[in-house]
Design a protein around this motif. Structure first.
Motif, PDB file in Angstrom:
ATOM      1  N   SER A 167       0.832  -1.212   0.000  1.00 39.55           N
ATOM      2  CA  SER A 167       0.000   0.000   0.000  1.00 39.55           C
ATOM      3  C   SER A 167       0.861   1.254   0.000  1.00 39.55           C
ATOM      4  O   SER A 167       0.578   2.215  -0.721  1.00 39.55           O
ATOM      5  N   ARG A 168       1.919   1.239   0.793  1.00 42.29           N
ATOM      6  CA  ARG A 168       2.834   2.388   0.839  1.00 42.29           C
ATOM      7  C   ARG A 168       3.514   2.592  -0.516  1.00 42.29           C
ATOM      8  O   ARG A 168       3.636   3.720  -0.995  1.00 42.29           O
ATOM      9  N   LEU A 169       3.912   1.478  -1.146  1.00 45.72           N
ATOM     10  CA  LEU A 169       4.536   1.553  -2.470  1.00 45.72           C
ATOM     11  C   LEU A 169       3.561   2.131  -3.493  1.00 45.72           C
ATOM     12  O   LEU A 169       3.921   3.001  -4.289  1.00 45.72           O
ATOM     13  N   ARG A 170       2.321   1.689  -3.469  1.00 41.76           N
ATOM     14  CA  ARG A 170       1.320   2.201  -4.406  1.00 41.76           C
ATOM     15  C   ARG A 170       1.061   3.692  -4.185  1.00 41.76           C
ATOM     16  O   ARG A 170       0.900   4.446  -5.143  1.00 41.76           O
ATOM     17  N   ARG A 171       1.044   4.131  -2.919  1.00 40.01           N
ATOM     18  CA  ARG A 171       0.863   5.564  -2.626  1.00 40.01           C
ATOM     19  C   ARG A 171       2.027   6.378  -3.173  1.00 40.01           C
ATOM     20  O   ARG A 171       1.839   7.443  -3.766  1.00 40.01           O
ATOM     21  N   GLU A 172       3.245   5.888  -2.976  1.00 41.08           N
ATOM     22  CA  GLU A 172       4.433   6.585  -3.484  1.00 41.08           C
ATOM     23  C   GLU A 172       4.426   6.621  -5.017  1.00 41.08           C
ATOM     24  O   GLU A 172       4.803   7.633  -5.608  1.00 41.08           O
ATOM     25  N   CYS A 173       3.997   5.539  -5.631  1.00 43.07           N
ATOM     26  CA  CYS A 173       3.883   5.512  -7.095  1.00 43.07           C
ATOM     27  C   CYS A 173       2.884   6.560  -7.562  1.00 43.07           C
ATOM     28  O   CYS A 173       3.136   7.284  -8.524  1.00 43.07           O
ATOM     29  N   PHE A 174       1.750   6.648  -6.881  1.00 43.35           N
ATOM     30  CA  PHE A 174       0.717   7.618  -7.256  1.00 43.35           C
ATOM     31  C   PHE A 174       1.258   9.043  -7.134  1.00 43.35           C
ATOM     32  O   PHE A 174       1.046   9.871  -8.015  1.00 43.35           O
ATOM     33  N   LYS A 175       1.999   9.324  -6.051  1.00 47.39           N
ATOM     34  CA  LYS A 175       2.572  10.663  -5.855  1.00 47.39           C
ATOM     35  C   LYS A 175       3.572  11.018  -6.949  1.00 47.39           C
ATOM     36  O   LYS A 175       3.704  12.174  -7.327  1.00 47.39           O
ATOM     37  N   SER A 176       4.293  10.011  -7.443  1.00 45.25           N
ATOM     38  CA  SER A 176       5.333  10.238  -8.458  1.00 45.25           C
ATOM     39  C   SER A 176       4.828  10.080  -9.883  1.00 45.25           C
ATOM     40  O   SER A 176       5.636  10.040 -10.817  1.00 45.25           O
ATOM     41  N   ASP A 177       3.516   9.938 -10.065  1.00 47.35           N
ATOM     42  CA  ASP A 177       2.924   9.716 -11.387  1.00 47.35           C
ATOM     43  C   ASP A 177       3.500   8.478 -12.070  1.00 47.35           C
ATOM     44  O   ASP A 177       3.811   8.482 -13.267  1.00 47.35           O
ATOM     45  N   VAL A 178       3.661   7.427 -11.276  1.00 45.38           N
ATOM     46  CA  VAL A 178       4.125   6.139 -11.783  1.00 45.38           C
ATOM     47  C   VAL A 178       2.961   5.165 -11.666  1.00 45.38           C
ATOM     48  O   VAL A 178       2.330   5.068 -10.614  1.00 45.38           O
ATOM     49  N   LYS A 179       2.683   4.462 -12.746  1.00 46.80           N
ATOM     50  CA  LYS A 179       1.590   3.487 -12.743  1.00 46.80           C
ATOM     51  C   LYS A 179       2.188   2.113 -12.454  1.00 46.80           C
ATOM     52  O   LYS A 179       3.046   1.629 -13.190  1.00 46.80           O
ATOM     53  N   LEU A 180       1.728   1.483 -11.364  1.00 46.44           N
ATOM     54  CA  LEU A 180       2.228   0.170 -10.955  1.00 46.44           C
ATOM     55  C   LEU A 180       1.184  -0.885 -11.295  1.00 46.44           C
ATOM     56  O   LEU A 180       0.028  -0.782 -10.875  1.00 46.44           O
ATOM     57  N   VAL A 181       1.594  -1.894 -12.062  1.00 51.75           N
ATOM     58  CA  VAL A 181       0.686  -2.959 -12.482  1.00 51.75           C
ATOM     59  C   VAL A 181       1.381  -4.299 -12.255  1.00 51.75           C
ATOM     60  O   VAL A 181       2.497  -4.518 -12.737  1.00 51.75           O
ATOM     61  N   VAL A 182       0.722  -5.193 -11.516  1.00 48.54           N
ATOM     62  CA  VAL A 182       1.229  -6.552 -11.346  1.00 48.54           C
ATOM     63  C   VAL A 182       0.704  -7.368 -12.518  1.00 48.54           C
ATOM     64  O   VAL A 182      -0.488  -7.313 -12.837  1.00 48.54           O
ATOM     65  N   GLY A 194       9.397 -15.400 -12.316  1.00 51.70           N
ATOM     66  CA  GLY A 194       8.936 -15.097 -10.963  1.00 51.70           C
ATOM     67  C   GLY A 194       7.838 -14.044 -10.991  1.00 51.70           C
ATOM     68  O   GLY A 194       7.200 -13.808 -12.016  1.00 51.70           O
ATOM     69  N   ASN A 195       7.609 -13.422  -9.861  1.00 49.17           N
ATOM     70  CA  ASN A 195       6.594 -12.361  -9.792  1.00 49.17           C
ATOM     71  C   ASN A 195       7.116 -11.107 -10.465  1.00 49.17           C
ATOM     72  O   ASN A 195       8.252 -10.707 -10.237  1.00 49.17           O
ATOM     73  N   THR A 196       6.261 -10.479 -11.261  1.00 47.50           N
ATOM     74  CA  THR A 196       6.663  -9.273 -11.983  1.00 47.50           C
ATOM     75  C   THR A 196       5.617  -8.183 -11.823  1.00 47.50           C
ATOM     76  O   THR A 196       4.431  -8.438 -11.974  1.00 47.50           O
ATOM     77  N   ALA A 197       6.093  -7.008 -11.498  1.00 50.10           N
ATOM     78  CA  ALA A 197       5.253  -5.812 -11.501  1.00 50.10           C
ATOM     79  C   ALA A 197       5.908  -4.827 -12.458  1.00 50.10           C
ATOM     80  O   ALA A 197       7.134  -4.735 -12.529  1.00 50.10           O
ATOM     81  N   VAL A 198       5.089  -4.105 -13.198  1.00 53.30           N
ATOM     82  CA  VAL A 198       5.609  -3.146 -14.165  1.00 53.30           C
ATOM     83  C   VAL A 198       5.314  -1.745 -13.651  1.00 53.30           C
ATOM     84  O   VAL A 198       4.197  -1.447 -13.225  1.00 53.30           O
ATOM     85  N   MET A 199       6.330  -0.893 -13.672  1.00 51.25           N
ATOM     86  CA  MET A 199       6.187   0.511 -13.301  1.00 51.25           C
ATOM     87  C   MET A 199       6.260   1.331 -14.584  1.00 51.25           C
ATOM     88  O   MET A 199       7.313   1.388 -15.215  1.00 51.25           O
ATOM     89  N   PHE A 200       5.148   1.938 -14.967  1.00 45.92           N
ATOM     90  CA  PHE A 200       5.078   2.763 -16.167  1.00 45.92           C
ATOM     91  C   PHE A 200       5.233   4.222 -15.775  1.00 45.92           C
ATOM     92  O   PHE A 200       4.666   4.660 -14.770  1.00 45.92           O
ATOM     93  N   SER A 201       5.973   4.987 -16.590  1.00 40.59           N
ATOM     94  CA  SER A 201       6.172   6.394 -16.274  1.00 40.59           C
ATOM     95  C   SER A 201       6.469   7.204 -17.533  1.00 40.59           C
ATOM     96  O   SER A 201       7.097   6.703 -18.470  1.00 40.59           O
ATOM     97  N   VAL A 239       8.204  10.054 -17.088  1.00 39.00           N
ATOM     98  CA  VAL A 239       9.515  10.584 -16.712  1.00 39.00           C
ATOM     99  C   VAL A 239      10.483   9.413 -16.593  1.00 39.00           C
ATOM    100  O   VAL A 239      10.223   8.459 -15.849  1.00 39.00           O
ATOM    101  N   ALA A 240      11.597   9.491 -17.286  1.00 41.45           N
ATOM    102  CA  ALA A 240      12.518   8.363 -17.394  1.00 41.45           C
ATOM    103  C   ALA A 240      13.048   7.860 -16.063  1.00 41.45           C
ATOM    104  O   ALA A 240      13.152   6.663 -15.843  1.00 41.45           O
ATOM    105  N   ASN A 241      13.396   8.760 -15.159  1.00 43.56           N
ATOM    106  CA  ASN A 241      14.061   8.332 -13.936  1.00 43.56           C
ATOM    107  C   ASN A 241      13.138   8.238 -12.719  1.00 43.56           C
ATOM    108  O   ASN A 241      13.591   7.885 -11.638  1.00 43.56           O
ATOM    109  N   ALA A 242      11.873   8.529 -12.850  1.00 42.65           N
ATOM    110  CA  ALA A 242      10.961   8.526 -11.701  1.00 42.65           C
ATOM    111  C   ALA A 242      10.857   7.154 -11.028  1.00 42.65           C
ATOM    112  O   ALA A 242      10.998   7.063  -9.797  1.00 42.65           O
ATOM    113  N   PRO A 243      10.651   6.059 -11.763  1.00 48.02           N
ATOM    114  CA  PRO A 243      10.592   4.762 -11.087  1.00 48.02           C
ATOM    115  C   PRO A 243      11.918   4.370 -10.433  1.00 48.02           C
ATOM    116  O   PRO A 243      11.919   3.778  -9.349  1.00 48.02           O
ATOM    117  N   ALA A 244      13.027   4.687 -11.077  1.00 49.61           N
ATOM    118  CA  ALA A 244      14.330   4.347 -10.499  1.00 49.61           C
ATOM    119  C   ALA A 244      14.543   5.086  -9.183  1.00 49.61           C
ATOM    120  O   ALA A 244      15.014   4.504  -8.196  1.00 49.61           O
TER     121      ALA A 244
END
Length: 174
Positions: free
Chosen positions: A37-52, A78-85, A87-92
Motif C-alpha cells: 500500500s505504501r509503495l502504491r501511494r508513493e507511485c501515485f505521488k510520483s505519477d508512476v503506474k504500478l501494475v502486477v 517469478g513475480n513481476t510488476a511493471v512501473m510505467f512512467s 519521466v525516465a528516472n521517476a521509477p528508479a
C-alpha cells in the motif's frame, strides 16, 4: 482464467505500453500488504503506474507493440510488476528511495527496464537514477544559455558604476 479475459488483459497491457515511453520490470515478491500500500501511494505521488502482471501475458503484449523487446524476456521470471512512467528516472528514484533502509537489498527490486528506447538490466539502477528527464535537460540548456548573458549584463552594470564613480571623483576634485 478464460481465454477472452486473457485477450482483454493483453489488449490493456499493449495500450499501456504504447502510452508510456518508459517502463521498469520489478520484483515485488513477498512484500506484505502494508508495504505494498505504501509503495502504491508513493507511485501515485510520483505519477508512476504500478501494475502486477503475469509474465506470459506481458510477453504477448510486448510482442504486439512495435519494436523488439526480446532483451526483456529473460527478466520475465517469478513475480513481476511493471512501473510505467512518462519521466525516465521517476521509477528508479522511487525504487532507490523505497529500498534505502535496506541498502538496496529490499523490495521492489529492479529486474530490467526500457527507458528512452534503451534496455537496462538489474545492475543499472544507479545509472537510471542519474538519467535526466526532458524537463531537467531543458532547464540545463536554458541555464547554459542564460549564463553568458548574465555575465555580460553584470560586467556592464559594474563598469557603469565604476565609470560613474570615476566621473564623480573627478567632478569633486574641481
Amino acid at each position: 482464467m478464460r481465454k477472452e479475459d486473457k485477450g482483454v488483459i493483453i489488449e490493456q497491457l499493449t495500450a499501456t505500453l504504447q502510452e508510456y515511453p518508459n517502463f521498469y520490470l520489478t520484483d515485488i515478491e513477498a512484500i506484505d500488504a502494508e508495504t505494498t500500500s505504501r509503495l502504491r501511494r508513493e507511485c501515485f505521488k510520483s505519477d508512476v503506474k504500478l501494475v502486477v502482471v503475469k509474465n506470459n501475458l506481458l510477453k504477448k503484449a510486448l510482442e504486439n507493440v512495435e519494436g523488439d523487446f526480446s532483451p526483456l524476456y529473460t527478466a520475465l521470471k517469478g513475480n513481476t510488476a511493471v512501473m510505467f512512467s512518462q519521466v525516465a528516472n521517476a521509477p528508479a528514484r522511487l525504487i532507490k528511495e523505497f529500498t534505502k533502509d535496506t541498502k538496496g537489498e529490499g523490495k521492489p527490486q529492479l529486474k530490467a527496464a526500457y527507458v528512452q528506447e534503451s534496455f537496462y538490466d538489474a545492475s543499472s539502477l544507479e545509472a537510471l537514477v542519474n538519467i535526466k528527464s526532458k524537463n531537467e535537460l531543458i532547464a540545463d540548456v536554458i541555464a547554459l544559455l542564460e549564463s553568458p548573458a548574465k555575465n555580460v549584463i553584470s560586467a556592464l552594470q559594474s563598469s557603469g558604476q565604476t565609470i560613474h564613480g570615476l566621473l564623480k571623483t573627478l567632478e569633486e576634485r574641481k
